[in-house]
Design a protein around this motif. Structure first.
Motif, PDB file in Angstrom:
ATOM      1  N   GLN A   5       0.855  -1.187   0.000  1.00  0.00           N
ATOM      2  CA  GLN A   5       0.000   0.000   0.000  1.00  0.00           C
ATOM      3  C   GLN A   5       0.890   1.235   0.000  1.00  0.00           C
ATOM      4  O   GLN A   5       1.032   1.917   1.001  1.00  0.00           O
ATOM      5  N   GLU A   7       0.616   4.092  -1.509  1.00  0.00           N
ATOM      6  CA  GLU A   7      -0.091   5.366  -1.358  1.00  0.00           C
ATOM      7  C   GLU A   7      -0.280   5.701   0.125  1.00  0.00           C
ATOM      8  O   GLU A   7      -0.014   6.806   0.575  1.00  0.00           O
ATOM      9  N   ILE A   8      -0.732   4.694   0.894  1.00  0.00           N
ATOM     10  CA  ILE A   8      -0.982   4.905   2.325  1.00  0.00           C
ATOM     11  C   ILE A   8       0.331   5.125   3.071  1.00  0.00           C
ATOM     12  O   ILE A   8       0.470   6.044   3.870  1.00  0.00           O
ATOM     13  N   ALA A  30       0.886   0.111   6.720  1.00  0.00           N
ATOM     14  CA  ALA A  30      -0.040   0.514   5.651  1.00  0.00           C
ATOM     15  C   ALA A  30      -0.898  -0.660   5.188  1.00  0.00           C
ATOM     16  O   ALA A  30      -2.045  -0.495   4.801  1.00  0.00           O
ATOM     17  N   GLN A  31      -0.329  -1.848   5.264  1.00  0.00           N
ATOM     18  CA  GLN A  31      -1.083  -3.029   4.822  1.00  0.00           C
ATOM     19  C   GLN A  31      -2.124  -3.474   5.835  1.00  0.00           C
ATOM     20  O   GLN A  31      -2.899  -4.378   5.576  1.00  0.00           O
ATOM     21  N   ILE A  33      -4.142  -1.206   7.509  1.00  0.00           N
ATOM     22  CA  ILE A  33      -5.067  -0.108   7.772  1.00  0.00           C
ATOM     23  C   ILE A  33      -6.450  -0.395   7.208  1.00  0.00           C
ATOM     24  O   ILE A  33      -6.590  -1.141   6.239  1.00  0.00           O
TER      25      ILE A  33
END
Lengths: 629, 236
Positions: A5, A7-8, A30-31, A33
């Motif tokens: 992820q 972007e996150i 991020a993975q 969220i």
């Protein structure tokens, strides 16, 4: 194959405290969220609902509120909310609303805790700079509860309507109807009270709707009878600076439904039980009222089964430990009082005055869920064994058995009024206390320290008062006594190792756990008691004792606050632990497994234990150094 | 909802029919997981946003290069369950598409054929309602890609955020604008997102696009539909 992820991750990387995390951790975070969209104006978090995530504003803006509805904070992109709830009780503290259309990232609590554990910089971010962690946790707790922070004066909404004692019931009823009030304050003076000068301080009594119904109409009295004949007299009053919580306790303790509120000796209004009930539904009040309606021990026993549920509700409503402790003690007292009423119905009125005492946690107003019964009796000095002995033996047995039925087990140390050693006359008690204080024997004191927390629950309150006065005057003068008490207070140490890690129980049923009572609240209460005795404080409650100790200037600046914070924190964790056990159908105990706590709770606990450790060191220094045994 | 010519009235029944007619075991187990009834409220439906990057725009000639998906509900988008695959297209990559999705020849050299990951892919979307932005890409590319590989296509309902957006704008657009035939606003994903205050993303990565689509649907639902809107109003 799990998806990256980017972007996150790249968003988080631009915002503290995430910016401090290593890249790999960020990618992994991020993975995990979850994302949620809220339209402007929608509630994101509502007060007290369970909370399981830390929230980050990805886009848009949100507003956080105090429970009073007052705006607390406004957060834009990168803003973080929900951590207060996660750190304290996993319930929302500050409600949150979307101010604009908002996209929020949600980090699961387990992941959040893991990050706090692994990265100090991350954990530190969630602590405010100017307060210690413990202070912060405790004051947050207090802030969230109205009963302990709102003054009784805020409950006074109606104007006070007064009348003179010679007013007739007919006139009084007319006045009440015209002013649409359900209560009249009866004053000695005929003058109308004015703001500057009034005589309302001369309260003669109060008259309520209900009095007219039950004391006039139901009794068939003439409507021309004077108000003074039927009003309630000898009122319990409260200062307008008192908190709602104190009003609640006064009503429960004295079993009254109305409290005149005084400001500088002048009555400014009367609050009723229903005002408090309206303010916050307090199941403990209802429970206490019900106790007095039960007609037999058997009925009481049945009624007592609600007690755990009431306890759990109070904990879940975020009451602080002082409130919970007081409410549970008041409930325990009510059981004793009702049982004593029933006993006196059975065995007749007492032949001589006496006072039935609560000892230990109940006397300190610090009871949690059901603890042993510890009690004793002070008899009037006119006591004659042959004449009266049997009566008090019967009474004591009736109450003690009744309490055991209601879920308060017999005291394993046999410190109960059923034991003739603890049914003494006032003079005998004085001798007993003189003996403990003047010729102290640490070993003997170990078993009798419970007597230094005592309170009358029934009968002649003055007798208990006299005894407390006696102790308060004697104790400060006897260093050897204080030294012995201090030495006993050092017997149980906090479970902290050399490197500040927890030292867990290594054997028995409770391996890998910490006994929060034995290793925490009990030694802390002991330490506080020693100081209280040293300054001749008459208070029994530990928080009130701390206040007295602070006033006396006995401790270095700030230390009294530390003691109070530590006691509050240890007590509330203990209460929550017990509530949780009850909710999941297990037996409530004091053994907390640190593994089951969040990293914040663990840090706070360590901090509280460190305060206890310091307090014990101070005891050694303060009382042992000057001892001459 | 703009209804496609051959949209069945009852997807649940249709799935049962398709299962009986299919000769492929992956497809049979996909259809066997069933489909919710059209009257189910959208808030109760498991959704999965799906996005493909392709070698071009013609499903008959072009092929899939990467697949991203993320399961979600009207309440939460669950990144922890997102999946991403790069697959080897049965057609050469041209420079133009590489510029868009930045998946290069060397990336696909070691990538599996779609057929090899088919069971994982179908498993990830079975039993859920697929959400895409512009249904003609994902649905038709998957149909054709399967045709080429197993001689059988695939059918399933989708919620198309582009179609929802067109419909919402159409309702909002005044009669005058329609009469004057003013140009319609852009239907591209980033432009649609902007209308709901959703942040700009670096698009054309299949997972990011899938998340972007899921967020867009959450926003559209928050704006235009009650939580108990039946899914038949949304899918096609």
């Amino acid at each position: 194959m799990q998806a990256e992820q980017l972007e996150i991750a790249s968003f988080l990387q631009q915002h503290p405290p995430f910016s401090e995390l290593p890249e790999q951790t960020l990618n992994d975070l991020a993975q995990h969220i979850e994302i949620s969209y809220y339209r402007a104006g929608r509630d994101i978090l509502q007060f007290r609902e369970p909370i399981h995530d830390l929230y980050v504003v990805r886009a848009g803006a949100v507003e956080t509120f105090r429970r009073t509805g007052e705006l607390y904070n406004r957060l834009g992109e990168g803003g973080i909310f929900g951590h207060m709830g996660l750190m304290l009780n996993h319930r929302v503290r500050f409600p949150v609303k979307a101010l604009e259309d908002s996209l929020v990232y949600c980090i699961p609590v387990a992941y959040f805790n893991d990050l706090c554990e692994r990265f100090d910089s991350f954990a530190d971010y969630f602590e405010t700079e100017d307060k210690t962690l413990l202070r912060h946790a405790v004051s947050e707790q207090a802030e969230s509860n109205d009963l302990t922070t709102v003054k009784v004066s805020s409950l006074i909404t109606r104007d006070l309507v007064t009348c003179a004692p010679h007013t007739t019931i007919r006139e009084a009823a007319k006045q009440m109807t015209e002013q649409s009030v359900s209560l009249l304050l009866v004053t000695q003076s005929v003058q109308q009270p004015s703001a500057e000068n009034n005589d309302a301080s001369n309260i003669a009594g109060i008259l309520t709707d209900r009095d007219i119904r039950s004391r006039v109409m139901a009794e068939g009295l003439d409507f021309d009878v004077a108000v003074g004949e039927v009003m309630s007299e000898n009122l319990v009053t409260l200062d307008d600076n008192a908190y709602i919580f104190e009003a609640m306790l006064s009503m429960l303790r004295f079993n009254v439904h109305h409290l005149p509120i005084m400001r500088r000796g002048r009555c400014i209004g009367v609050i009723s039980m229903s005002d408090i009930l309206r303010h916050e539904s307090q199941s403990s009040i209802l429970l206490t009222r019900g106790i007095f309606a039960q007609q037999t021990t058997e009925a009481l026993r049945h009624y007592a089964q609600q007690l755990p549920a009431v306890f759990v509700r109070m904990v879940n409503e975020d009451a602080n430990s002082h409130m919970i402790g007081s409410a549970m003690s008041v409930i325990g007292r009510s059981f004793k009082q009702r049982l004593l009423e029933l006993a006196e119905e059975k065995y007749g009125p007492p032949p001589i005055p006496y006072s039935f005492l609560a000892l230990g946690s109940m006397a300190r107003d610090e009871q949690l869920i059901v603890t042993d019964q510890d009690n004793a009796i002070i008899l009037h000095n006119d006591f004659v064994e042959a004449q009266h002995g049997h009566y008090f033996e019967n009474i004591a047995k009736f109450v003690s058995d009744g309490l055991a039925e209601c879920g308060y087990p017999y005291c394993s140390g046999n410190i109960m009024a059923t034991n003739a050693e603890y049914r003494l006359t006032l003079d005998q008690w004085k001798m007993q206390f003189s003996d403990w204080i003047e010729a102290p024997n640490p070993k003997a004191l170990l078993n009798s320290c419970i007597f230094f927390d005592l309170d009358s629950v029934w009968g002649e309150q003055r007798m208990a008062e006299t005894l407390r006065q006696f102790v308060a005057e004697k104790a400060p003068k006897h260093h050897a006594f204080l030294a012995s008490m201090a030495r006993n207070a050092l017997n149980r140490t906090p479970p902290l190792g050399f490197f500040k890690e927890f030292v867990l129980e290594q054997d028995g049923k409770h391996r890998q756990s910490i006994n929060l009572k034995r290793r925490g609240t009990a030694p802390l209460t002991d330490a506080i008691r020693v100081h209280a005795l040293a300054i001749g404080s008459m208070s029994q409650n530990s928080f009130e004792r701390i206040e007295d100790i602070k006033q006396a200037g006995l401790l270095p600046p700030g230390k009294a606050q530390d003691l109070s914070d530590a006691l509050e924190y240890l007590s509330i964790v203990r209460a929550r632990h017990q509530a949780l056990a009850i909710e999941s159908g297990e037996e409530a105990d004091n053994n907390v497994q640190p593994d089951m706590l969040s990293s914040f709770e663990r840090r706070n606990l360590k901090e509280a234990f460190r305060v206890l450790d310091n307090a014990q060191n101070f005891l050694k220094f303060r009382y042992k150094a000057s001892v001459r045994i | 909802m703009a209804i496609d010519k051959n949209t069945p009235l009852d997807w649940a029944k249709e799935f049962e029919q398709l299962r009986q007619n299919s000769r492929n075991e992956f497809l049979r187990s996909f259809y066997k997981r069933g489909m919710v009834s059209g009257s189910t409220p959208i808030a109760d439906i498991p959704l999965v946003a799906l996005d493909f990057e392709t070698t071009g725009l013609n499903s008959k000639h072009d092929d899939i290069v990467s697949i991203g998906l993320v399961p979600f509900s009207t309440h939460r988008i669950r990144c922890a369950e997102a999946q991403h695959w790069i697959v080897k297209p049965r057609r050469t990559l041209d420079e133009q598409s590489i510029v868009i999705h930045q998946i290069t020849h060397s990336d696909i050299d070691d990538a599996p054929d779609l057929h090899e990951i088919l069971s994982d892919l179908l498993d990830a979307i079975a039993g859920q309602v697929v959400v895409v932005h512009y249904r003609h890409i994902e649905r038709e590319f998957l149909f054709q890609a399967l045709m080429r590989r197993i001689g059988e296509g695939i059918r399933f309902p989708v919620i198309d955020t582009m179609a929802l957006e067109q419909e919402a704008l159409q309702r909002k657009r005044g009669i005058l604008a329609r009469l004057l035939n003013q140009p319609q606003p852009s239907m591209r994903l980033p432009d649609c997102r902007k209308r709901y205050g959703l942040p700009p993303y670096q698009l054309h990565h299949a997972t990011t696009d899938a998340i972007a689509t899921a967020e867009l649907l959450q926003a559209q639902l928050a704006y235009h539909y009650p939580p108990d809107a039946p899914v038949r109003q949304l899918w096609c």
